[in-house]
Each structure stands twice: as structure tokens, then as C-alpha cells.
Write a protein that holds these residues in place. Structure first.
Motif, PDB file in Angstrom:
ATOM      1  N   PHE A  41       0.942  -1.204   0.186  1.00  0.00           N
ATOM      2  CA  PHE A  41       0.065   0.218  -0.103  1.00  0.00           C
ATOM      3  C   PHE A  41       1.350   0.786   0.203  1.00  0.00           C
ATOM      4  O   PHE A  41       0.554   2.511   0.299  1.00  0.00           O
ATOM      5  N   ALA A  42       2.153   1.022  -0.343  1.00  0.00           N
ATOM      6  CA  ALA A  42       2.420   2.238   0.039  1.00  0.00           C
ATOM      7  C   ALA A  42       2.296   3.311  -1.379  1.00  0.00           C
ATOM      8  O   ALA A  42       1.835   2.896  -2.575  1.00  0.00           O
ATOM      9  N   ILE A  43       3.273   4.169  -1.336  1.00  0.00           N
ATOM     10  CA  ILE A  43       2.728   5.711  -1.591  1.00  0.00           C
ATOM     11  C   ILE A  43       3.622   5.990  -2.965  1.00  0.00           C
ATOM     12  O   ILE A  43       5.554   6.743  -2.138  1.00  0.00           O
ATOM     13  N   GLY A  44       3.720   7.264  -3.595  1.00  0.00           N
ATOM     14  CA  GLY A  44       4.481   7.765  -4.304  1.00  0.00           C
ATOM     15  C   GLY A  44       5.580   6.894  -5.454  1.00  0.00           C
ATOM     16  O   GLY A  44       5.284   5.456  -5.609  1.00  0.00           O
ATOM     17  N   ASN A  45       6.293   7.969  -6.115  1.00  0.00           N
ATOM     18  CA  ASN A  45       7.299   7.130  -6.827  1.00  0.00           C
ATOM     19  C   ASN A  45       8.171   6.055  -6.219  1.00  0.00           C
ATOM     20  O   ASN A  45       8.939   5.277  -6.752  1.00  0.00           O
ATOM     21  N   TYR A  46       8.390   6.525  -4.880  1.00  0.00           N
ATOM     22  CA  TYR A  46       9.731   5.419  -4.318  1.00  0.00           C
ATOM     23  C   TYR A  46       9.118   5.172  -2.984  1.00  0.00           C
ATOM     24  O   TYR A  46      10.124   3.943  -2.665  1.00  0.00           O
ATOM     25  N   ASN A  47       7.799   4.400  -3.720  1.00  0.00           N
ATOM     26  CA  ASN A  47       6.878   3.362  -2.339  1.00  0.00           C
ATOM     27  C   ASN A  47       7.263   3.590  -0.847  1.00  0.00           C
ATOM     28  O   ASN A  47       7.444   2.804  -0.642  1.00  0.00           O
ATOM     29  N   GLN A  48       6.671   4.885  -0.732  1.00  0.00           N
ATOM     30  CA  GLN A  48       7.088   4.985   0.393  1.00  0.00           C
ATOM     31  C   GLN A  48       6.071   4.207   1.515  1.00  0.00           C
ATOM     32  O   GLN A  48       4.617   4.167   1.245  1.00  0.00           O
ATOM     33  N   VAL A  49       6.827   3.903   2.557  1.00  0.00           N
ATOM     34  CA  VAL A  49       5.545   3.734   3.686  1.00  0.00           C
ATOM     35  C   VAL A  49       5.784   3.914   5.016  1.00  0.00           C
ATOM     36  O   VAL A  49       5.508   4.094   6.150  1.00  0.00           O
ATOM     37  N   ASP A  50       7.184   4.898   5.041  1.00  0.00           N
ATOM     38  CA  ASP A  50       7.791   5.629   6.293  1.00  0.00           C
ATOM     39  C   ASP A  50       8.501   7.243   5.945  1.00  0.00           C
ATOM     40  O   ASP A  50       8.605   6.868   4.319  1.00  0.00           O
ATOM     41  N   ASP A  51       9.005   8.475   6.882  1.00  0.00           N
ATOM     42  CA  ASP A  51       9.080   9.186   6.273  1.00  0.00           C
ATOM     43  C   ASP A  51       9.834   9.624   7.650  1.00  0.00           C
ATOM     44  O   ASP A  51       9.580   9.208   8.937  1.00  0.00           O
ATOM     45  N   TYR A  52      10.553  10.568   7.243  1.00  0.00           N
ATOM     46  CA  TYR A  52      10.983  11.535   8.586  1.00  0.00           C
ATOM     47  C   TYR A  52      10.096  12.342   9.546  1.00  0.00           C
ATOM     48  O   TYR A  52       9.022  12.730   9.008  1.00  0.00           O
ATOM     49  N   GLN A  53       9.900  13.188  10.829  1.00  0.00           N
ATOM     50  CA  GLN A  53       8.980  12.631  12.028  1.00  0.00           C
ATOM     51  C   GLN A  53       9.031  14.434  11.777  1.00  0.00           C
ATOM     52  O   GLN A  53      10.400  15.238  11.185  1.00  0.00           O
TER      53      GLN A  53
END
Length: 224
Positions: A41-53
């Protein structure tokens, strides 16, 4: 019962459900356990599931959008009694919680990872937060396996002797008494005579006394 587990590392959870009591419970149709890879269910061109806080600080945070997409997808198929988040700052798992959850029909367990999940996930979706102790793991997967095991073993038909779960430690607020098996004598150590007597009322009285004594010695807080 159906348990859906959301994780970024489903491979960590395959083994616990592929052996022993849990495997047999699944094979007998007493419980369904489904693992959902959050990366699907990742998002964006980089298949993100996490990010910086936001605000800075070490450690990545699981994003709300992939979790929202996963939970929404599951909710479209069925209703859930609880959506549980495994987190060190949740309610400490105990037998009462396991007993209550074993009476439910459908559960979602969300495994945290890295520095946890966006707080908005907890605010919007989570109905119960559970910890397995005052320590931190690399992720919630092992904790989710512990929770699932504590629930599944209580389901009718899972244990060969259903009275076994009723005599477990904590079920009556006491620790379990000592147990023995053959041989009756081993290198000078004897099994208590009462257990060999065949007098079941006396045996039960002995077990109750031993359970109480063990609880007083090891966990007096349970008697408060």
C-alpha cells in the motif's frame, strides 16, 4: 475468529503460525490469520511507507496514508471488533486482556516499526493499544505473535484438553502450582506423595495451597 496483521516485515511472522498449536488451529479452521505487507500500500514514486518526523529527531515514522489504505481495504470486506496497535506505551498484556479478545470475531493488529506510527493513525483508527512489557523491540511483529498466541490458544477446540487453559497461570489470579511427571523418583528427588495418592480432592487442595504460596512468594502484587 479472524486476525489480520499489518506489518512491513511479514516474513518475521510466518514461522510462529506455521508450527505447533497455532498451525493446527489454522488447519482445523478455528482461526484465520492473514498477514498484510504494508509495502503493498506504499505511496509515491519511491513506494514509501515511512518518512522523517516533523520537528527533527532520529528515526523514521510509518506514514498514515499507507496504513489508512490498508485498514480501509480490510474494512470494506468485514467489520472489526478491535484495531490493535502494538506499542511499548500501551496497556500491558495480561490474561484478562487475552480472555476478552478471545471472545471477539475479527481483529486487526498493526505492528509498529522504526519510531512508531504517525500519531494520527492512533487517533483515527486504533481502538486498543497493547504492550508486552516495559522494553522496546525493533518492531511490533514479535509482540503481535505473542498477542495472537495468547488469544488463539483460548479458542474452543484449539487445545486437546480445553481445561488446560483454565488452569493456566493468571487465569484465577494466581500463579500455577508445581507440576511433575514420571519417574516418581529421580536421583533422590521425589514427587509429592499426595500427587500419587489418587485422592483427587486432596490433590486439588494441595494444588490450590501451592498456587497461593507460590503467588505470595513470587508475585504478591497479584493478591493485592
Amino acid at each position: 475468529m479472524r486476525i489480520d496483521i499489518i506489518t512491513v516485515l511479514p516474513e518475521l511472522l510466518k514461522s510462529p503460525f506455521d508450527a505447533s498449536i497455532l498451525k493446527r488451529a489454522i488447519q482445523k479452521g478455528l482461526v484465520e490469520v492473514h498477514l498484510h505487507n504494508l509495502r503493498d500500500f506504499a505511496i509515491g514514486n519511491y513506494n514509501q511507507v515511512d518518512d522523517y518526523q516533523f520537528g527533527g529527531g532520529a528515526g523514521m515514522v510509518l506514514m498514515i496514508e499507507p496504513i489508512d489504505k490498508c485498514i480501509t481495504s480490510l474494512r470494506q470486506e468485514r467489520d472489526y471488533d478491535e484495531i490493535i496497535y502494538m506499542t511499548p506505551d500501551g496497556d500491558t498484556l495480561n490474561q484478562k486482556i487475552a480472555n476478552n479478545l478471545s471472545l471477539k470475531g475479527n481483529l486487526i493488529i498493526l505492528c509498529g516499526h522504526y519510531k512508531g506510527v504517525d500519531q494520527r493513525v492512533r487517533d483515527r483508527f486504533i481502538t486498543k493499544e497493547i504492550s508486552i512489557g516495559d522494553f522496546v523491540l525493533s518492531g511490533g511483529e514479535l509482540a503481535a505473535a505473542v498477542l495472537a498466541d495468547s488469544i488463539i490458544r483460548l479458542l474452543p477446540g484449539v487445545l486437546n484438553d480445553e481445561t488446560s487453559a483454565l488452569t493456566d497461570t493468571f487465569q484465577d489470579g494466581l500463579l500455577a502450582p508445581p507440576v511433575y511427571t514420571r519417574p516418581a523418583a529421580y536421583e533422590g528427588m521425589q514427587v509429592p506423595e499426595v500427587l500419587l495418592s489418587g485422592n483427587f480432592p486432596k490433590i486439588e487442595a494441595w494444588r490450590e495451597e501451592q498456587a497461593l504460596n507460590r503467588t505470595k512468594e513470587r508475585r504478591p502484587d497479584l493478591l493485592e
